[in-house]
Design a protein around this motif. Structure first.
Motif, PDB file in Angstrom:
ATOM      1  N   VAL A 179      37.851 -16.766 -99.614  1.00  0.00           N
ATOM      2  CA  VAL A 179      38.146 -15.567 -98.824  1.00  0.00           C
ATOM      3  C   VAL A 179      37.324 -15.464 -97.538  1.00  0.00           C
ATOM      4  CG1 VAL A 179      38.225 -13.040 -98.870  1.00  0.00           C
ATOM      5  CG2 VAL A 179      38.989 -14.352-100.859  1.00  0.00           C
ATOM      6  N   PRO A 180      35.981 -15.446 -97.581  1.00  0.00           N
ATOM      7  CA  PRO A 180      35.250 -15.237 -96.329  1.00  0.00           C
ATOM      8  C   PRO A 180      35.446 -16.377 -95.329  1.00  0.00           C
ATOM      9  CG  PRO A 180      33.718 -15.804 -98.087  1.00  0.00           C
ATOM     10  CD  PRO A 180      35.065 -15.592 -98.725  1.00  0.00           C
ATOM     11  N   HIS A 181      35.507 -17.603 -95.821  1.00  0.00           N
ATOM     12  CA  HIS A 181      35.635 -18.746 -94.913  1.00  0.00           C
ATOM     13  C   HIS A 181      37.023 -18.795 -94.273  1.00  0.00           C
ATOM     14  CE1 HIS A 181      31.713 -20.274 -95.882  1.00  0.00           C
ATOM     15  NE2 HIS A 181      31.979 -20.060 -97.164  1.00  0.00           N
ATOM     16  N   PHE A 182      38.043 -18.512 -95.057  1.00  0.00           N
ATOM     17  CA  PHE A 182      39.400 -18.526 -94.512  1.00  0.00           C
ATOM     18  C   PHE A 182      39.587 -17.404 -93.493  1.00  0.00           C
ATOM     19  CE2 PHE A 182      43.987 -17.757 -94.513  1.00  0.00           C
ATOM     20  CZ  PHE A 182      44.446 -19.039 -94.264  1.00  0.00           C
ATOM     21  N   ILE A 183      39.142 -16.214 -93.828  1.00  0.00           N
ATOM     22  CA  ILE A 183      39.319 -15.074 -92.921  1.00  0.00           C
ATOM     23  C   ILE A 183      38.570 -15.296 -91.612  1.00  0.00           C
ATOM     24  CG2 ILE A 183      38.760 -12.634 -92.590  1.00  0.00           C
ATOM     25  CD1 ILE A 183      39.622 -12.225 -95.518  1.00  0.00           C
ATOM     26  N   HIS A 184      37.317 -15.729 -91.691  1.00  0.00           N
ATOM     27  CA  HIS A 184      36.573 -15.997 -90.461  1.00  0.00           C
ATOM     28  C   HIS A 184      37.199 -17.139 -89.682  1.00  0.00           C
ATOM     29  CE1 HIS A 184      33.196 -13.222 -90.591  1.00  0.00           C
ATOM     30  NE2 HIS A 184      33.224 -13.369 -91.912  1.00  0.00           N
ATOM     31  N   GLY A 185      37.631 -18.169 -90.381  1.00  0.00           N
ATOM     32  CA  GLY A 185      38.220 -19.321 -89.708  1.00  0.00           C
ATOM     33  C   GLY A 185      39.497 -18.986 -88.959  1.00  0.00           C
ATOM     34  N   VAL A 186      40.438 -18.317 -89.626  1.00  0.00           N
ATOM     35  CA  VAL A 186      41.706 -17.997 -88.959  1.00  0.00           C
ATOM     36  C   VAL A 186      41.543 -16.893 -87.925  1.00  0.00           C
ATOM     37  CG1 VAL A 186      43.134 -18.811 -90.875  1.00  0.00           C
ATOM     38  CG2 VAL A 186      42.532 -16.381 -90.737  1.00  0.00           C
ATOM     39  N   SER A 187      40.437 -16.157 -87.991  1.00  0.00           N
ATOM     40  CA  SER A 187      40.146 -15.129 -86.986  1.00  0.00           C
ATOM     41  C   SER A 187      39.434 -15.705 -85.768  1.00  0.00           C
ATOM     42  CB  SER A 187      39.285 -14.014 -87.591  1.00  0.00           C
ATOM     43  OG  SER A 187      39.982 -13.374 -88.630  1.00  0.00           O
ATOM     44  N   GLY A 188      39.094 -16.995 -85.836  1.00  0.00           N
ATOM     45  CA  GLY A 188      38.425 -17.639 -84.719  1.00  0.00           C
ATOM     46  C   GLY A 188      36.932 -17.373 -84.643  1.00  0.00           C
ATOM     47  N   ASP A 189      36.345 -16.927 -85.751  1.00  0.00           N
ATOM     48  CA  ASP A 189      34.913 -16.617 -85.786  1.00  0.00           C
ATOM     49  C   ASP A 189      34.112 -17.764 -86.388  1.00  0.00           C
ATOM     50  OD1 ASP A 189      35.499 -14.047 -84.863  1.00  0.00           O
ATOM     51  OD2 ASP A 189      35.664 -13.251 -86.901  1.00  0.00           O
ATOM     52  N   ALA A 190      32.948 -18.014 -85.806  1.00  0.00           N
ATOM     53  CA  ALA A 190      32.005 -18.946 -86.425  1.00  0.00           C
ATOM     54  C   ALA A 190      31.399 -18.264 -87.642  1.00  0.00           C
ATOM     55  CB  ALA A 190      30.925 -19.328 -85.431  1.00  0.00           C
ATOM     56  N   PHE A 191      31.096 -19.049 -88.659  1.00  0.00           N
ATOM     57  CA  PHE A 191      30.573 -18.493 -89.908  1.00  0.00           C
ATOM     58  C   PHE A 191      29.808 -19.598 -90.626  1.00  0.00           C
ATOM     59  CE2 PHE A 191      31.112 -16.744 -94.279  1.00  0.00           C
ATOM     60  CZ  PHE A 191      30.636 -15.460 -94.043  1.00  0.00           C
ATOM     61  N   PRO A 192      28.771 -19.267 -91.399  1.00  0.00           N
ATOM     62  CA  PRO A 192      27.986 -20.302 -92.085  1.00  0.00           C
ATOM     63  C   PRO A 192      28.802 -21.093 -93.112  1.00  0.00           C
ATOM     64  CG  PRO A 192      26.816 -18.203 -92.091  1.00  0.00           C
ATOM     65  CD  PRO A 192      28.206 -17.929 -91.590  1.00  0.00           C
ATOM     66  N   THR A 193      28.543 -22.380 -93.156  1.00  0.00           N
ATOM     67  CA  THR A 193      29.077 -23.263 -94.201  1.00  0.00           C
ATOM     68  C   THR A 193      27.956 -24.218 -94.606  1.00  0.00           C
ATOM     69  OG1 THR A 193      29.814 -25.069 -92.762  1.00  0.00           O
ATOM     70  CG2 THR A 193      31.401 -23.279 -93.152  1.00  0.00           C
ATOM     71  N   PRO A 194      28.169 -24.997 -95.644  1.00  0.00           N
ATOM     72  CA  PRO A 194      27.158 -25.998 -96.016  1.00  0.00           C
ATOM     73  C   PRO A 194      26.989 -27.094 -94.961  1.00  0.00           C
ATOM     74  CG  PRO A 194      28.654 -25.597 -97.840  1.00  0.00           C
ATOM     75  CD  PRO A 194      29.219 -24.889 -96.657  1.00  0.00           C
ATOM     76  N   PHE A 195      27.895 -27.169 -93.995  1.00  0.00           N
ATOM     77  CA  PHE A 195      27.851 -28.227 -92.979  1.00  0.00           C
ATOM     78  C   PHE A 195      27.140 -27.783 -91.704  1.00  0.00           C
ATOM     79  CE2 PHE A 195      31.787 -28.431 -95.456  1.00  0.00           C
ATOM     80  CZ  PHE A 195      31.487 -29.570 -96.185  1.00  0.00           C
ATOM     81  N   ALA A 196      26.719 -26.528 -91.646  1.00  0.00           N
ATOM     82  CA  ALA A 196      26.033 -26.008 -90.462  1.00  0.00           C
ATOM     83  C   ALA A 196      24.596 -26.521 -90.439  1.00  0.00           C
ATOM     84  CB  ALA A 196      26.046 -24.483 -90.486  1.00  0.00           C
ATOM     85  N   ASN A 197      23.925 -26.270 -89.330  1.00  0.00           N
ATOM     86  CA  ASN A 197      22.523 -26.659 -89.202  1.00  0.00           C
ATOM     87  C   ASN A 197      21.699 -25.419 -88.914  1.00  0.00           C
ATOM     88  OD1 ASN A 197      20.201 -28.119 -88.972  1.00  0.00           O
ATOM     89  ND2 ASN A 197      20.670 -28.944 -86.953  1.00  0.00           N
ATOM     90  N   PRO A 198      20.858 -24.957 -89.833  1.00  0.00           N
ATOM     91  CA  PRO A 198      20.629 -25.450 -91.193  1.00  0.00           C
ATOM     92  C   PRO A 198      21.782 -25.064 -92.129  1.00  0.00           C
ATOM     93  CG  PRO A 198      19.269 -23.505 -90.805  1.00  0.00           C
ATOM     94  CD  PRO A 198      19.970 -23.820 -89.501  1.00  0.00           C
ATOM     95  N   PRO A 199      21.988 -25.853 -93.173  1.00  0.00           N
ATOM     96  CA  PRO A 199      23.103 -25.609 -94.093  1.00  0.00           C
ATOM     97  C   PRO A 199      23.094 -24.189 -94.669  1.00  0.00           C
ATOM     98  CG  PRO A 199      22.106 -27.730 -94.538  1.00  0.00           C
ATOM     99  CD  PRO A 199      21.218 -27.029 -93.538  1.00  0.00           C
TER     100      PRO A 199
END
Length: 101
Positions: free
Chosen positions: A20-40
């Motif tokens: 839910v949070p990753h999909f909503i932020h992603g399709v809304s064009g917002d950056a959001f933390p994931t395990p692939f970010a720096n820092p994870p």
């Protein structure tokens, strides 16, 4: 049901709640933390990475849901599944509280 079906039910809830949070932020064009970010988990990932992470979680959650043999007639399996959803939802609410500040 076997004991491992209940574990599958719980983890299905975890993975599906994480969509839910990753999909909503992603399709809304917002950056959001994931395990692939720096820092994870703290840094921000692009919207595309968030959509891909959400879809990955959706596939894994679906496979675990099927493996958990969740059905409306299996009340304990449903309870374990929803416990996984609640657990991940509360964990995410704590993990991402810093994002807004």
């Amino acid at each position: 049901m076997k004991w491992y079906n209940y574990i599958s039910c719980f983890f299905a809830g975890l993975f599906l709640a994480n969509v839910v949070p990753h999909f909503i932020h992603g399709v809304s064009g917002d950056a959001f933390p994931t395990p692939f970010a720096n820092p994870p988990g703290k840094g921000l990932s692009s919207p595309t990475v968030n959509v891909l992470w959400a879809l990955f979680n959706l596939v894994i959650g679906y496979l675990l849901y099927r493996g958990g043999k969740i059905e409306a007639s299996k009340k304990i399996a449903l309870l374990v599944f929803f416990t996984g959803i609640v657990t991940m939802s509360v964990m995410l609410s704590y993990a991402f509280v810093e994002k807004m500040h």
